[in-house]
Design an enzyme around this catalytic site. Structure first.
Site, PDB file in Angstrom:
ATOM      1  N   GLU A 140      45.871  28.374  33.662  1.00  0.00           N
ATOM      2  CA  GLU A 140      46.456  27.606  32.567  1.00  0.00           C
ATOM      3  C   GLU A 140      45.367  26.903  31.755  1.00  0.00           C
ATOM      4  O   GLU A 140      45.434  26.835  30.524  1.00  0.00           O
ATOM      5  CB  GLU A 140      47.432  26.575  33.128  1.00  0.00           C
ATOM      6  CG  GLU A 140      48.661  27.194  33.776  1.00  0.00           C
ATOM      7  CD  GLU A 140      49.393  26.213  34.683  1.00  0.00           C
ATOM      8  OE1 GLU A 140      49.038  25.018  34.677  1.00  0.00           O
ATOM      9  OE2 GLU A 140      50.306  26.650  35.402  1.00  0.00           O
TER      10      GLU A 140
ATOM     11  N   PRO B 120      38.147  38.040  46.268  1.00  0.00           N
ATOM     12  CA  PRO B 120      39.375  37.328  46.643  1.00  0.00           C
ATOM     13  C   PRO B 120      39.676  36.192  45.666  1.00  0.00           C
ATOM     14  O   PRO B 120      38.791  35.725  44.940  1.00  0.00           O
ATOM     15  CB  PRO B 120      39.079  36.778  48.040  1.00  0.00           C
ATOM     16  CG  PRO B 120      37.809  37.431  48.461  1.00  0.00           C
ATOM     17  CD  PRO B 120      37.074  37.802  47.227  1.00  0.00           C
ATOM     18  N   ARG B 121      40.900  35.747  45.686  1.00  0.00           N
ATOM     19  CA  ARG B 121      41.314  34.660  44.798  1.00  0.00           C
ATOM     20  C   ARG B 121      40.596  33.358  45.149  1.00  0.00           C
ATOM     21  O   ARG B 121      40.275  32.569  44.272  1.00  0.00           O
ATOM     22  CB  ARG B 121      42.824  34.481  44.913  1.00  0.00           C
ATOM     23  CG  ARG B 121      43.434  33.616  43.827  1.00  0.00           C
ATOM     24  CD  ARG B 121      44.911  33.878  43.683  1.00  0.00           C
ATOM     25  NE  ARG B 121      45.517  32.912  42.781  1.00  0.00           N
ATOM     26  CZ  ARG B 121      46.254  31.890  43.164  1.00  0.00           C
ATOM     27  NH1 ARG B 121      46.462  31.689  44.459  1.00  0.00           N
ATOM     28  NH2 ARG B 121      46.787  31.054  42.293  1.00  0.00           N
TER      29      ARG B 121
ATOM     30  N   LEU C  48      33.074  31.243  42.433  1.00  0.00           N
ATOM     31  CA  LEU C  48      34.034  31.036  41.345  1.00  0.00           C
ATOM     32  C   LEU C  48      33.344  31.206  39.995  1.00  0.00           C
ATOM     33  O   LEU C  48      32.159  30.937  39.848  1.00  0.00           O
ATOM     34  CB  LEU C  48      34.638  29.632  41.422  1.00  0.00           C
ATOM     35  CG  LEU C  48      35.777  29.392  42.418  1.00  0.00           C
ATOM     36  CD1 LEU C  48      36.121  27.911  42.443  1.00  0.00           C
ATOM     37  CD2 LEU C  48      37.004  30.214  42.058  1.00  0.00           C
TER      38      LEU C  48
ATOM     39  N   GLU D 271      32.691  33.880  38.080  1.00  0.00           N
ATOM     40  CA  GLU D 271      31.819  35.020  37.764  1.00  0.00           C
ATOM     41  C   GLU D 271      32.588  36.327  37.581  1.00  0.00           C
ATOM     42  O   GLU D 271      31.975  37.375  37.367  1.00  0.00           O
ATOM     43  CB  GLU D 271      30.784  35.220  38.879  1.00  0.00           C
ATOM     44  CG  GLU D 271      29.792  34.088  39.020  1.00  0.00           C
ATOM     45  CD  GLU D 271      28.688  34.424  40.007  1.00  0.00           C
ATOM     46  OE1 GLU D 271      27.522  34.435  39.600  1.00  0.00           O
ATOM     47  OE2 GLU D 271      29.005  34.696  41.180  1.00  0.00           O
TER      48      GLU D 271
ATOM     49  N   ASN E  60      46.165  38.168  35.670  1.00  0.00           N
ATOM     50  CA  ASN E  60      45.859  38.536  34.293  1.00  0.00           C
ATOM     51  C   ASN E  60      45.058  39.841  34.226  1.00  0.00           C
ATOM     52  O   ASN E  60      43.908  39.898  34.650  1.00  0.00           O
ATOM     53  CB  ASN E  60      45.064  37.400  33.641  1.00  0.00           C
ATOM     54  CG  ASN E  60      44.920  37.576  32.145  1.00  0.00           C
ATOM     55  OD1 ASN E  60      45.364  38.562  31.577  1.00  0.00           O
ATOM     56  ND2 ASN E  60      44.291  36.606  31.505  1.00  0.00           N
TER      57      ASN E  60
ATOM     58  N   SER F  74      44.323  41.335  31.384  1.00  0.00           N
ATOM     59  CA  SER F  74      43.588  41.433  30.120  1.00  0.00           C
ATOM     60  C   SER F  74      42.107  41.124  30.282  1.00  0.00           C
ATOM     61  O   SER F  74      41.288  41.554  29.475  1.00  0.00           O
ATOM     62  CB  SER F  74      44.211  40.512  29.070  1.00  0.00           C
ATOM     63  OG  SER F  74      43.922  39.163  29.335  1.00  0.00           O
ATOM     64  N   GLU F  75      41.729  40.360  31.320  1.00  0.00           N
ATOM     65  CA  GLU F  75      40.311  40.055  31.540  1.00  0.00           C
ATOM     66  C   GLU F  75      39.525  41.340  31.805  1.00  0.00           C
ATOM     67  O   GLU F  75      38.437  41.544  31.258  1.00  0.00           O
ATOM     68  CB  GLU F  75      40.159  39.092  32.711  1.00  0.00           C
ATOM     69  CG  GLU F  75      40.733  37.716  32.452  1.00  0.00           C
ATOM     70  CD  GLU F  75      40.641  36.798  33.655  1.00  0.00           C
ATOM     71  OE1 GLU F  75      40.798  35.583  33.462  1.00  0.00           O
ATOM     72  OE2 GLU F  75      40.421  37.282  34.775  1.00  0.00           O
TER      73      GLU F  75
END
Length: 439
Positions: free
Chosen positions: A66, A278-279, A320, A322, A347, A349-350
Site C-alpha cells: 500500500e 520469500p515474502r 528486503l 531488492e 503484484n 506488474s513489478e
C-alpha cells in the site's frame, strides 16, 4: 439513533476501554522488534516532529504494498503543490525502512496511530491535516468519524476489499456502520469495476465513486533505484551462462512446490538456477537452513554468498527492497502467494515492468483483475497454472525455447506499458477536484 451511529458508539467505547491493554501489547511488540525501538510511542498519537506552518495532507498506508502504491501519488502532489507539506504514516517498521528511500525530500513520516479515540484525537490535534488520503482498504472508524467531525476531506485510493472483508462488512450488524463510514468520504477510487460494485453494495454514495486505474501498475514507473549494486552485477555475470528463473513473494509451504519443480527441471536443464525470494526475510533463512540440513548447496543473499560450485543451483534472497533488481537478473518470474487455496496473489506488474515472462498460480484473489486485464490484452502476457506439473511444463517450455520466451517477455512488457499509462494523471485530477477542490 440510527443503527450505524449506535454501532459506532459501541466501537468507540470498546476501543477506549481496551486502550490500556493495547499499551501493554505494543510494549510486547517493541520487545520482539515488531515496533520501532525509539518511536513506538507514535502509535499512540504522540508526535516526534513539529508540524510545519501551512497546509498539510496526510497519506495513510499500512503495509509495504500500500505504501509503494502511495509513493507515485505523493510525488505528483509534491510536484503540483510544492507549498503543501505531506505527512505519511505506516504501521510496520519493515515497510518504513523500504518506503523512506522512495519518498521525496521534505515528506514527513510518522508511525500510524492506533484506532483508539485518544490516539486519533491526539494525532489530529497536533497535525491538523487539511486532507486525508487513505490507501486501499483501511476503514478505521475512529479515524474516519473524527476527521469527518473536523470537516477534513477524506479520500480512499486504490480502494479494494477481499471477499472475506466484503462479506464481514455486509453483515446485518456491520452494514449500517460501513454505510456511515463510507458516507464521510469525498472520493473513493476503486482499483477495479468489481471493487466499485462492492463499495456501492456497502452503500457508498454513488457520486464519490470514481475510477482512475490500479496504482500498483505505476509503482515501477516511479521507483527510485540507487542503482544496481555491485553484488547483483557480479551475480548477473555468474549466471550469464546459466538458465535462470525466479520465484518471488513466496508464502510458507510454496517453496516446497518451487523446489520440487526445480529438481524436475534439473533433469532436462542441468544448467538451470532458481532464485527464491520469500515474502519475509526470516523465511528465506529457514529455507536455506533446511536445504543445507538436507545436504543441498545453497547461496544466501544476506551473506553475499557466491554460486561458486556447479552443484549450487539455488539462490535464496533473504533481504528486503531488492526484488526489482532480481527481476532484471531472471527472464522468467513465478509469482507466489498464488499456489494454495486461501492465498490472494501478489503484484504481477513489478515483474512485467522488468520485462519478465510471468507465471502465477490460480489463487490470485486481490490481483485477479490485474491478471485478467493483462490476459485479455494479450494471452501471452501472463501464464496461469493450477498444479506442480503445469508449472514445471510452463517453465520448461520457456527455458527450452528462446523465441517463445522472448515472445512472452515482449507481450508482458507491452501490456504493462499500455495498462499503466495515464493512471497518475487520472488520480491527481480526482484529488484536485474532490479533495483539494482546485485550491
Amino acid at each position: 439513533m440510527e443503527l450505524g451511529a449506535l454501532v459506532y458508539k459501541l466501537y468507540r467505547a470498546l476501543t477506549y476501554g481496551v486502550s490500556p491493554f493495547l499499551h501493554l501489547h505494543m510494549r510486547w511488540r517493541r520487545l520482539r522488534g515488531l515496533e520501532h525501538s525509539r518511536r513506538w510511542h507514535e502509535r499512540f498519537g504522540h508526535p516526534s516532529a513539529v508540524r510545519p506552518p501551512g497546509s498539510l495532507v496526510w497519506f495513510h498506508a499500512v503495509s509495504l504494498g500500500e505504501g509503494m502504491a502511495a509513493v507515485p501519488v505523493i510525488r505528483r502532489c509534491n510536484e503540483m503543490k510544492p507549498e503543501m507539506t505531506i505527512l505519511m504514516t505506516m504501521a510496520t517498521v519493515s515497510a518504513f525502512e523500504v518506503i523512506k528511500k522512495q519518498l521525496p525530500d521534505g515528506v514527513l513520516h510518522q508511525f500510524a496511530p492506533l484506532d483508539t479515540p485518544v490516539a486519533i484525537d491526539r494525532f489530529l490535534s497536533h497535525w491538523k491535516p487539511n486532507a486525508i488520503v487513505i490507501m486501499e482498504n483501511e476503514l478505521w472508524p475512529n479515524l474516519i468519524m473524527s476527521a469527518a467531525q473536523l470537516r477534513i476531506p477524506l479520500a480512499l485510493l486504490n480502494a479494494r476489499m477481499s471477499t472475506k472483508s466484503f462479506e464481514r462488512w455486509s453483515s446485518p450488524l456491520l452494514l449500517p456502520l460501513a454505510s456511515l463510514l463510507l458516507s464521510k468520504f469525498s472520493l473513493i477510487a476503486p482499483l477495479s469495476s468489481l471493487q466499485g460494485i462492492h463499495y456501492q453494495l456497502l452503500q457508498a454514495p454513488p457520486f464519490v465513486i470514481n475510477f482512475s486505474g490500479d496504482l500498483k501498475y505505476v509503482v515501477n514507473k516511479f521507483h527510485v533505484s540507487s542503482g544496481t549494486s555491485e553484488s547483483i552485477r557480479d551475480l548477473k555475470a555468474e549466471l550469464s551462462e546459466m538458465k535462470v528463473w525466479i520465484a518471488s513473494s513466496l508464502h510458507k509451504g510454496e517453496e516446497e512446490v518451487i523446489l520440487r519443480v526445480h529438481n524436475l527441471l534439473l533433469q532436462s536443464h542441468p544448467d538451470s538456477v532458481v532464485i527464491i525470494v520469500p515474502r519475509h526475510p526470516h523465511h528465506g533463512q529457514q529455507i536455506a537452513q533446511k536445504l543445507r540440513k538436507d545436504g543441498q548447496s545453497v547461496a544466501l543473499r544476506s551473506r553475499n554468498e557466491k554460486l561458486t560450485s556447479q552443484k549450487t543451483n539455488i539462490y535464496v534472497v533473504d533481504t528486503l527492497g531488492e526484488l526489482r533488481e532480481f527481476y532484471r537478473v531472471a527472464p522468467i518470474a513465478v509469482i507466489g502467494g498464488s499456489f494454495f487455496q486461501g492465498l490472494t496473489g501478489h503484484n504481477v506488474s513489478e515483474a512485467a515492468a522488468a520485462g519478465c515472462a510471468v507465471i502465477t498460480g490460480c489463487h490470485v484473489g486481490h490481483f485477479s483483475h490485474m491478471v485478467k486485464a493483462m490476459q485479455q490484452a494479450n494471452p501471452l502476457s501472463i501464464t496461469q497454472v493450477s498444479s506442480k506439473l503445469e508449472l514445471k511444463e510452463a517453465v520448461d517450455m520457456l527455458l527450452s525455447n528462446p523465441e517463445i520466451l522472448e515472445a512472452h517477455q515482449r507481450a508482458c512488457k507491452e501490456v504493462y506499458e499500455s495498462l499503466s499509462s495515464c493512471i497518475i494523471s487520472n488520480v491527481w485530477n480526482l484529488l484536485d477536484i474532490h479533495i483539494f477542490r482546485g485550491k
